[in-house]
Design an enzyme around this catalytic site. Structure first.
Site, short mmCIF file in Angstrom:
data_model
loop_
_atom_site.label_atom_id
_atom_site.label_comp_id
_atom_site.label_asym_id
_atom_site.label_seq_id
_atom_site.Cartn_x
_atom_site.Cartn_y
_atom_site.Cartn_z
N ASN A 148 -10.27 -3.12 2.58
CA ASN A 148 -9.99 -2.95 0.99
C ASN A 148 -11.08 -2.63 0.29
O ASN A 148 -12.36 -2.77 0.77
CB ASN A 148 -9.51 -4.36 0.47
CG ASN A 148 -8.00 -4.48 0.96
OD1 ASN A 148 -7.17 -3.55 1.20
ND2 ASN A 148 -7.24 -5.70 0.78
N HIS A 167 -3.88 0.95 12.01
CA HIS A 167 -3.72 -0.28 12.65
C HIS A 167 -5.02 -0.97 12.89
O HIS A 167 -5.99 -0.40 13.72
CB HIS A 167 -3.08 -0.01 13.95
CG HIS A 167 -2.46 -1.24 14.58
ND1 HIS A 167 -3.09 -2.34 14.55
CD2 HIS A 167 -1.61 -1.49 15.34
CE1 HIS A 167 -2.51 -3.23 15.36
NE2 HIS A 167 -1.29 -2.50 15.78
N TYR A 178 1.02 -4.43 12.30
CA TYR A 178 0.88 -2.69 11.89
C TYR A 178 1.70 -2.04 12.85
O TYR A 178 2.23 -0.89 12.39
CB TYR A 178 -0.59 -2.40 11.94
CG TYR A 178 -1.12 -3.08 10.65
CD1 TYR A 178 -1.43 -4.17 10.36
CD2 TYR A 178 -1.82 -2.12 9.61
CE1 TYR A 178 -2.21 -4.80 9.32
CE2 TYR A 178 -2.46 -2.58 8.22
CZ TYR A 178 -2.53 -4.09 8.43
OH TYR A 178 -3.06 -4.34 7.12
N HIS A 228 0.74 -1.10 -0.09
CA HIS A 228 0.12 0.21 0.02
C HIS A 228 0.85 1.09 0.11
O HIS A 228 0.24 2.31 0.72
CB HIS A 228 -0.97 0.00 1.17
CG HIS A 228 -1.90 -1.02 1.39
ND1 HIS A 228 -3.05 -0.89 0.63
CD2 HIS A 228 -1.76 -2.41 1.71
CE1 HIS A 228 -3.82 -2.16 0.88
NE2 HIS A 228 -3.15 -2.97 1.54
FE1 HDE Z 1 -2.26 -4.86 5.27
N1 HDE Z 1 -0.59 -3.97 5.89
N2 HDE Z 1 -1.69 -6.47 5.89
N3 HDE Z 1 -4.18 -5.85 5.03
N4 HDE Z 1 -2.91 -3.29 4.89
C1 HDE Z 1 -0.12 -2.72 5.89
O1 HDE Z 1 0.82 -1.58 7.26
C2 HDE Z 1 -0.36 -6.83 6.75
C3 HDE Z 1 -4.45 -7.24 4.90
C4 HDE Z 1 -4.23 -3.02 4.56
O2 HDE Z 1 -3.14 3.35 3.91
C5 HDE Z 1 1.26 -2.57 6.26
O3 HDE Z 1 1.06 0.62 7.99
C6 HDE Z 1 -0.35 -8.36 7.33
C7 HDE Z 1 -5.81 -7.40 4.79
C8 HDE Z 1 -4.39 -1.57 4.14
O4 HDE Z 1 -1.58 3.36 5.31
C9 HDE Z 1 1.70 -3.79 7.02
C10 HDE Z 1 -1.51 -8.85 6.71
C11 HDE Z 1 -6.40 -6.17 4.62
C12 HDE Z 1 -3.20 -1.01 4.33
C13 HDE Z 1 0.30 -4.56 6.72
C14 HDE Z 1 -2.21 -7.66 6.11
C15 HDE Z 1 -5.43 -5.06 4.72
C16 HDE Z 1 -2.34 -1.96 4.77
C17 HDE Z 1 2.04 -1.70 5.57
C18 HDE Z 1 -1.90 -10.36 6.89
C19 HDE Z 1 -7.94 -5.72 4.23
C20 HDE Z 1 -2.76 0.51 4.19
C21 HDE Z 1 2.04 -0.34 5.73
C22 HDE Z 1 -2.09 -10.68 8.28
C23 HDE Z 1 -8.76 -5.87 5.35
C24 HDE Z 1 -3.01 1.57 5.26
C25 HDE Z 1 1.41 -0.32 7.07
C26 HDE Z 1 -2.70 2.73 4.72
C27 HDE Z 1 -1.05 -1.96 5.20
C28 HDE Z 1 0.38 -6.03 6.99
C29 HDE Z 1 -3.68 -8.08 5.31
C30 HDE Z 1 -5.46 -3.79 4.58
C31 HDE Z 1 2.76 -4.22 6.70
C32 HDE Z 1 0.75 -8.95 7.96
C33 HDE Z 1 -6.52 -8.32 4.86
C34 HDE Z 1 -5.47 -0.65 3.48
O5 HDE Z 1 1.69 -3.66 8.50
#
Ligand code: HDE
Length: 719
Positions: free
Chosen positions: A150, A341, A364, A77
């Site tokens: 999402n 988060h 997060y 993202h």
């Molecule tokens: Fe994320 N995800 N994600 N994700 N995600 C991040 O956090 C992660 C997942 C989502 O505009 C990161 O601050 C793991 C699902 C959005 O700043 C990180 C897993 C969904 C955004 C991270 C998931 C999301 C992130 C990268 C599986 C939909 C952007 C930067 C366990 C419900 C937020 C950050 C923004 C961002 C990890 C799965 C949505 C790396 C480990 C499922 C919208 O922490």
């Protein structure tokens, strides 16, 4: 030499330009230490032609700061755009959750919402085929609530342990860092072809949902099942939905590819311009509520993030609205530094045991530590809670707060016992007391093992147009895959979803659907388990078709054309009246009109009047607009006929199924396109081409009606 009066006027002009910036309001330029700078243009040298001096602390400070301007981008993202706004609950919301921000329908809770793509780097194109992030930060009186979702209601994987693998597979390949912001490459499809659980999400990611027309025209989903806790401390499972007021719409793939070249900032610009022009995007927040007692009454597991709850089974209840009405002042300070988060919750909201959500709860905070560099990231203005923050966490890099007193521990007597714990009645958070009685195991629940029924439900619920787009997307992506075995394995998996789908994709790839499907290695579950062997090929789901899964059939779409962009294709000699009357009709419905001319400044109309040009034809293409109008005017039509770009503009608009209108002499231009002769006079209107040889009030009416449908899909199927 400038006269003093001219000088004063000049500096007044600059001050006028700068009136909306804090630093423009008559401040001296200073160093970071507040020292007024006398010369910001020259470094300190030994003589005007001599070497620079290390002593130059002003230069050193400026360059050091510059050297450190970049921080690590988000691992996923990274590319995003955001806006401020507010959330307002509806009166019914209070009964479902005790969350403070849902109690009062008159109160507005500030929000900051960031939309993003997932795979591309920070500077990548907005129009990549990708899932979009939809993250909302609610600054509630009880603390921050982040709904980090999402634009697709399900996810690729069922367990957090697979997330690094998924992201490694989709990101540019490690040896050559190719391709940027694209899933169409071997490593992604290699992984997917070995992960049957991803098949439902693959349907969404290959659908037009992955190439939205605008962030403002996307649905949002919380994805996981959460919990709502009401005032009686009763828990319901809850799924969150954001429904856009402007409807859910996409572009087509050829358009997406061309937008990426024409304007890689297309979505960012669209959001920014809409808000600047006062057309504030709005979403309704809806919830699907499932009583605890119904937890096991579905053919899928509520804890499985690869499943959705069909709206036909559990309706979405609207509980509030979000309006985005203010652009950020500074991209870095706000959009880049915002830290979301899913673990930021408030009383009245709680987690489920979805194993993907559980993993996110760790990730997060951890990622902000490396991205923002300090555990004090909550002190950055964009992340700060509006409810007061008091605790015994201390120090750390970049600490802003100057804590007073001796007691930085709890319990204490030296600080009078403060800060003290809040009772539940005082708003203290207490985790929902869920009974857990289980063995400690490393395994996947067998209730997670039907990977295909909902994928099939999605495919079957699409209109033929949408199905064709999905098939084309899979053909495109898999054709980019260089390893033949991966293609075959994928077609095999697709046949588990739908035979017609698999056959169509296979045909486009020039291969056959494999008879015996290769068992995916590792199967995404433990090496000792059988995995797919146990799966029903197409297990029954109680819902056979779900119209809300289709964007075209989506019952929430309206025929609004608010904020839609219409290109007026013009040159000198254009009929000013024709422009004025069509423009008036479009503006009255909230659309935006842009005059495209054959230079960058002014047009001379046939009556000699001057018309300001918004864009030089050289710099734009019809992919940047929703529809095209060719106004009357003989001279204009003749000039445009000689411009290859003008004809291409119309041909593309036709190809991308956009309404086209032309008046009087403007209709002549259409004769030079490659589509007009395929249409009989009788079926032109059916295919969204509206022409009038004379001035005709009805023209605008028909044109607006067609724009309200978003696209004329009959063109794709009918010709
Ligand atoms: Fe994320 N995800 N994600 N994700 N995600 C991040 O956090 C992660 C997942 C989502 O505009 C990161 O601050 C793991 C699902 C959005 O700043 C990180 C897993 C969904 C955004 C991270 C998931 C999301 C992130 C990268 C599986 C939909 C952007 C930067 C366990 C419900 C937020 C950050 C923004 C961002 C990890 C799965 C949505 C790396 C480990 C499922 C919208 O922490």
């Amino acid at each position: 030499m400038l006269e003093k009066k001219d000088q004063q006027e000049g500096s007044k002009k600059i001050q006028d330009l700068a009136k909306d910036t804090k630093d423009g309001s008559g401040q001296f330029l200073t160093t970071n230490q507040g020292l007024k700078i006398n010369d910001d243009n020259n470094s300190l040298k030994a003589g005007s032609r001599g070497p620079s001096l290390l002593e130059d602390f002003i230069l050193r400070e400026k360059i050091t700061h510059f050297d450190h301007e970049r921080i690590p981008e988000r691992i996923v993202h990274a590319r995003g755009s955001a806006a401020h706004g507010y959330f307002q609950a509806y009166p019914n919301a209070a009964q479902y959750s005790k969350a403070g921000f849902l109690q009062n329908a008159d109160a507005k809770t500030p929000v900051f919402t960031r939309f993003s793509t997932v795979a591309g780097f920070r500077g990548s194109t907005d129009l990549a085929r990708d899932v979009r992030g939809f993250a909302v930060k609610f600054y509630t009186e009880e603390g921050i609530f982040d709904l980090v979702g999402n634009n697709v209601p399900v996810f690729f994987i069922q367990d957090a342990a697979k997330f690094p693998d998924l992201i490694h597979a989709v990101k540019p390949e490690p040896h050559n860092e190719i391709p940027q912001a694209a899933s169409a490459h071997d490593t992604f499809w290699d992984f997917i072809s070995l992960m049957p659980e991803s098949m439902h999400m693959v349907m969404w990611a290959m659908s037009d949902r992955a190439i939205p027309r605008s962030y403002r025209m996307m649905e949002g989903f919380g994805v996981h099942t959460f919990r709502f806790i009401n005032k009686n401390e009763e828990s319901h499972f809850v799924k969150f939905h954001w429904k856009p007021k402007l409807g859910t719409h996409a572009v087509v793939w050829d358009e997406a590819v061309k937008i990426s070249g024409n304007d890689p900032d297309f979505h960012r610009r669209d959001l920014w311009e809409a808000i600047e022009s006062g057309s504030f995007p709005e979403w309704e927040l809806g919830v699907q509520l499932i009583p605890e007692s119904d937890e096991h009454n579905f053919d899928f597991d509520l804890l499985d993030p690869t499943k959705l709850v069909p709206e036909e089974l559990v309706p979405v209840i609207p509980i509030g609205k979000m309006v985005l009405d203010r652009n950020p002042d500074n991209f870095f300070a706000e959009t880049e530094q915002v830290a979301f988060h899913p673990g930021h919750i408030v009383p009245g909201i709680d987690f489920s045991n979805d194993p993907l959500l559980q993993g996110r709860l760790f990730s997060y905070t951890d990622t902000q530590l490396s991205r923002l560099g300090t555990p004090n990231f909550h002190e950055l203005p964009i992340n700060r809670s509006v409810s007061p923050m008091h605790n015994n966490q201390r120090d750390g890099q970049m600490r802003q707060e100057i804590n007073k007193g001796r007691a930085s521990y709890f319990p204490n007597s030296l600080g009078g016992g403060c800060p003290y714990q809040a009772k539940i009645a005082e708003g203290g958070f207490s985790t929902y007391s869920e009974r857990i009685d289980a063995n400690k195991v490393r395994e996947r629940s067998s209730s997670f093992s039907d990977h295909f029924s909902q994928a099939r439900l999605f495919f079957d619920s699409q209109t033929p147009t949408e199905q064709n787009h999905l098939i084309s997307a899979l053909r495109f992506e898999l054709s980019k895959v260089e390893t033949p075995e991966i293609r075959t394995r994928m077609v095999g998996l697709l046949s588990m979803v739908s035979d017609p789908l698999a056959k169509q994709v296979a045909k486009g790839l020039g291969i056959a659907v494999p008879e015996n499907i290769e068992r995916p290695i590792n199967k995404g579950i433990g090496a000792d388990d059988l995995g797919m062997e146990n799966e029903p090929k197409q297990a029954a789901v109680p819902v056979a078709l779900s119209p809300t899964l289709s964007m075209i059939k989506n019952p929430n779409n309206t025929d609004t054309i608010e904020s839609r962009k219409v290109a007026f294709l013009c040159s000198d000699g254009v009929d000013a009246d024709s422009i004025t009357s069509m423009k008036k009709a479009l503006l009255s419905k909230g659309a935006t009109v842009k005059i495209i001319g054959t230079n960058a400044t002014m047009l001379t109309a046939s009556d000699g009047s001057q018309i300001t040009i918004d864009h030089n034809l050289l710099t734009v293409s019809s992919v940047l607009f929703d529809s095209v109008f060719v106004p009357a005017g003989k001279g204009s039509a003749e000039m445009l006929r000689k411009e290859e770009k003008a004809i291409e503009f119309l041909n593309d608009a036709y190809k991308h199924c956009k309404p086209i209108a032309a008046e009087k002499e403007g209709t002549e231009l259409l004769n030079h396109t490659n589509f007009i002769h395929k249409l009989s006079d009788a079926n032109r209107e059916l295919y969204g081409i509206f022409t009038s040889e004379m001035k005709n009030e009805n023209l605008a009416h028909q044109f607006i009606g067609a724009m309200g449908k978003h696209r004329i899909w009959s063109r794709e199927s009918g010709l």
